[in-house]
Design a protein around this motif. Structure first.
Motif, PDB file in Angstrom:
ATOM      1  N   LYS A 193      51.572  55.206  40.413  1.00  0.00           N
ATOM      2  CA  LYS A 193      50.187  55.029  39.928  1.00  0.00           C
ATOM      3  C   LYS A 193      49.510  53.875  40.668  1.00  0.00           C
ATOM      4  O   LYS A 193      48.331  53.937  40.982  1.00  0.00           O
ATOM      5  N   THR A 194      50.307  52.832  40.974  1.00  0.00           N
ATOM      6  CA  THR A 194      49.733  51.668  41.672  1.00  0.00           C
ATOM      7  C   THR A 194      49.228  52.079  43.050  1.00  0.00           C
ATOM      8  O   THR A 194      48.212  51.577  43.528  1.00  0.00           O
ATOM      9  N   MET A 243      45.579  51.450  44.604  1.00  0.00           N
ATOM     10  CA  MET A 243      45.315  50.762  45.877  1.00  0.00           C
ATOM     11  C   MET A 243      44.359  51.564  46.755  1.00  0.00           C
ATOM     12  O   MET A 243      43.456  51.020  47.381  1.00  0.00           O
ATOM     13  N   ARG A 244      44.565  52.876  46.792  1.00  0.00           N
ATOM     14  CA  ARG A 244      43.698  53.720  47.631  1.00  0.00           C
ATOM     15  C   ARG A 244      42.265  53.730  47.096  1.00  0.00           C
ATOM     16  O   ARG A 244      41.306  53.692  47.861  1.00  0.00           O
ATOM     17  N   ALA A 245      42.154  53.785  45.750  1.00  0.00           N
ATOM     18  CA  ALA A 245      40.806  53.759  45.151  1.00  0.00           C
ATOM     19  C   ALA A 245      40.132  52.418  45.454  1.00  0.00           C
ATOM     20  O   ALA A 245      38.939  52.359  45.781  1.00  0.00           O
ATOM     21  N   HIS A 284      51.037  42.467  41.100  1.00  0.00           N
ATOM     22  CA  HIS A 284      49.959  43.261  41.704  1.00  0.00           C
ATOM     23  C   HIS A 284      49.243  42.468  42.788  1.00  0.00           C
ATOM     24  O   HIS A 284      48.894  43.007  43.839  1.00  0.00           O
ATOM     25  N   PHE A 285      49.016  41.190  42.496  1.00  0.00           N
ATOM     26  CA  PHE A 285      48.318  40.340  43.464  1.00  0.00           C
ATOM     27  C   PHE A 285      49.088  40.324  44.779  1.00  0.00           C
ATOM     28  O   PHE A 285      48.534  40.526  45.864  1.00  0.00           O
ATOM     29  N   GLU A 286      50.408  40.129  44.687  1.00  0.00           N
ATOM     30  CA  GLU A 286      51.225  40.081  45.913  1.00  0.00           C
ATOM     31  C   GLU A 286      51.230  41.429  46.624  1.00  0.00           C
ATOM     32  O   GLU A 286      51.116  41.494  47.848  1.00  0.00           O
ATOM     33  N   ASN A 287      51.358  42.516  45.843  1.00  0.00           N
ATOM     34  CA  ASN A 287      51.372  43.860  46.450  1.00  0.00           C
ATOM     35  C   ASN A 287      50.060  44.177  47.155  1.00  0.00           C
ATOM     36  O   ASN A 287      50.046  44.661  48.288  1.00  0.00           O
ATOM     37  N   LEU A 344      36.652  49.521  38.337  1.00  0.00           N
ATOM     38  CA  LEU A 344      37.522  48.774  37.437  1.00  0.00           C
ATOM     39  C   LEU A 344      38.796  49.587  37.246  1.00  0.00           C
ATOM     40  O   LEU A 344      38.743  50.763  36.889  1.00  0.00           O
ATOM     41  N   ILE A 345      39.931  48.961  37.523  1.00  0.00           N
ATOM     42  CA  ILE A 345      41.223  49.640  37.349  1.00  0.00           C
ATOM     43  C   ILE A 345      41.908  48.997  36.141  1.00  0.00           C
ATOM     44  O   ILE A 345      42.115  47.784  36.124  1.00  0.00           O
TER      45      ILE A 345
END
Length: 537
Positions: free
Chosen positions: A22-23, A27-29, A53-56, A114-115
């Motif tokens: 899902k992540t 990211m693509r969106a 998430h920030f690091e990814n 907004l995710i």
């Protein structure tokens, strides 16, 4: 992407199991949005997940002119203030944050997307706040186990729903064991994982006793390098512990449910949950999803006290989680949850409701009827929605015999279709289909269709119950039935030995009706008369 190109704002729920990517969708969106000069906000429930998430995101967009920032308690007040200023000036493209993103002091220059990650961890008020931010913001909601209200909105067509059902390549299902708590089981499970070079989560959800549990584990498994993580630790310390665990400096992490959402450590492939009977269904599923995130076989041990010390619901939850081992079980679990807890309010802020008293399919039927009534400009009345089908009891065999339709599944589906016909035309079509598929109707099947027809007619006339036997019977009306009282009085006066009223709504008749055919014809002619003598609307 096609959603984001539409003139109306996107509101899509992406339901994919833990570790299904899902992540990646998020990211693509986010890339599409930043590429078009808009800002992106990623709302997450916990500090650890925000950090991850920030690091990814930062690693993923390292080669692009995209600035990613994080707002969480790992940042000092001064750093947070500087980030907020940059967000307002439009210098930050993607901001990841916990509930801080919903506070009133954050201003976006041009928010486009907004995710909301792990949607089931946010309350309705927070989600409504999100919507109130801006009317034209695209919203992408990610979850493995949606809460009943969200799932209900998606199923009734008020939100768009996408399901990621395909697991990543070479992914194996997690083996789940529900065991009574014993030292030997724990030692064996930890040693097996450490010997193959992996890492273990030991979940103990009480901060007061977590130190003692860690000390006991060190004695039980001296081969392990043990560390502790929980939500009451200082920010820097928690950040350091998680970093060390991620880089394999420790191989046994004793933790609380702080690791529940989104933590991704590919080398951790065994999780042991102490007192699993105290955890919720979605929680158990989420926690189990912390392991098995690469191509190694993963194991989840759910340790329970003695069966007599557990509640009935806890046993049900553990049975459900153990039976749904296969990949992609999150959606199935969420529908179980919907049946158990109820659907919640579509417009209010109740997240669950009393669905067990009506059942999911009847609830959906009532919702559909109410929506139809509103579309036609009528006021949906609760009495109409709750009014059940007319009950018909004629003391004659009315069924589809085994020798007529031998296959039980086909027979059940036919019963369901007969029960849900909306008018006489549909019933006639069904009759033609039955003769076409299975041959001429036996008497019992004919009676079944006659009874179905009587139920339809009774519904129109607001009849509650029709009962007939060899010596007569009665027709009971709802209090608001529009039968002409003058007609009733005339009937009663003309034949007082044959007809009588029992109470204000029950019309009794005395007649010899031993012949089944005669019984059906007599009742139909009675309904014809009532139909002809209705009060005109």
């Amino acid at each position: 992407m096609s959603d984001m190109c539409q003139p109306k704002a996107m509101d899509r729920l992406v339901c994919g199991d833990v570790g299904f990517g899902k992540t990646e969708v998020a990211m693509r969106a986010a890339f599409v949005s930043t590429d078009n000069g808009k800002q992106v906000a990623v709302l997450v429930p916990t500090t650890l997940l925000a950090q991850q998430h920030f690091e990814n995101f930062r690693d993923r967009f390292a080669n692009l002119p995209i600035r990613v920032e994080v707002l969480s308690r790992f940042k000092s007040a001064k750093e947070q203030k500087a980030i907020l200023q940059d967000v307002a000036d439009g210098k930050v493209d993607i901001v990841v944050g916990t509930h801080k993103l919903l506070s009133s002091d954050i201003q976006f220059k041009d928010l486009g997307l907004l995710i909301v990650d792990e949607e089931h961890r946010f309350g309705v008020r927070q989600k409504e706040k999100v919507k109130a931010m801006r009317a034209d913001v695209d919203i992408l909601t990610l979850t493995a186990t949606p809460i009943p209200r969200t799932l209900n909105m998606a199923m009734s067509g008020m939100r768009d729903l996408s399901i990621i059902a395909t697991p990543p390549a070479r992914r194996l299902a997690i083996k789940t064991f529900v065991r009574q708590s014993e030292d030997s089981v724990v030692r064996e499970a930890i040693l097996r994982e450490i010997m193959r070079g992996g890492q273990v989560y030991f979940l103990h959800n009480q901060v007061e006793t977590i130190e003692k549990v860690a000390a006991d584990l060190e004695k039980l498994v001296p081969e392990a390098r043990v560390t502790i993580a929980h939500g009451q630790m200082r920010e820097r310390e928690l950040e350091r512990v998680m970093n060390d665990f991620y880089h394999q400096r420790f191989n046994l992490l004793v933790c609380t449910t702080i690791i529940e959402t989104g933590i991704d450590v590919p080398t951790a492939n065994t999780i042991i949950m102490d007192r699993a009977d105290n955890l919720g269904l979605a929680q158990l599923h989420q926690l189990r999803g912390r392991v098995g995130r690469s191509h190694h076989q993963a194991y989840a041990y759910l340790l329970t006290p003695h069966p007599k010390a557990m509640t009935k619901d806890a046993v049900k939850r553990l049975d459900a989680i153990a039976s749904l081992e296969d990949l992609g079980a999150g959606f199935t679990l969420a529908t179980h949850d919907l049946e158990i807890r109820g659907a919640g309010e579509l417009l209010g802020d109740e997240q669950s409701g009393q669905i067990q008293s009506v059942g999911f399919s009847l609830y959906m039927e009532m919702l559909e009827q109410a929506v139809e009534a509103l579309k036609e400009g009528k006021e949906p009345s609760l009495d109409d929605l709750l009014r059940e089908q007319t009950e018909v009891e004629l003391r004659i065999p009315a069924l589809l015999p085994d020798d007529y339709i031998p296959d039980i599944n086909t027979r059940l589906s036919m019963y369901k279709r007969i029960a849900s016909v909306g008018n006489e035309d549909e019933l006639n079509e069904l009759k033609v289909e039955l003769i076409d598929r299975f041959g001429l109707l036996p008497d019992a099947a004919k009676h079944l269709l006659e009874v179905a027809k009587m139920k339809l007619r009774g519904g129109d006339l607001k009849v509650k119950k029709v009962e007939a036997h060899e010596k007569g019977g009665y027709i009971e009306f709802y209090p608001d039935a529009d039968i002409n009282p003058a007609f009733l009085v005339k009937l009663l006066q003309a034949q007082p030995t044959k007809f009588a009223m029992e109470g204000p709504t029950k019309f009794k008749f005395i007649e010899t009706l031993t012949d089944r055919r005669k019984r059906l014809n007599y009742l139909n002619s009675m309904l014809d008369e009532f139909e002809a003598n209705r009060i005109p609307a």
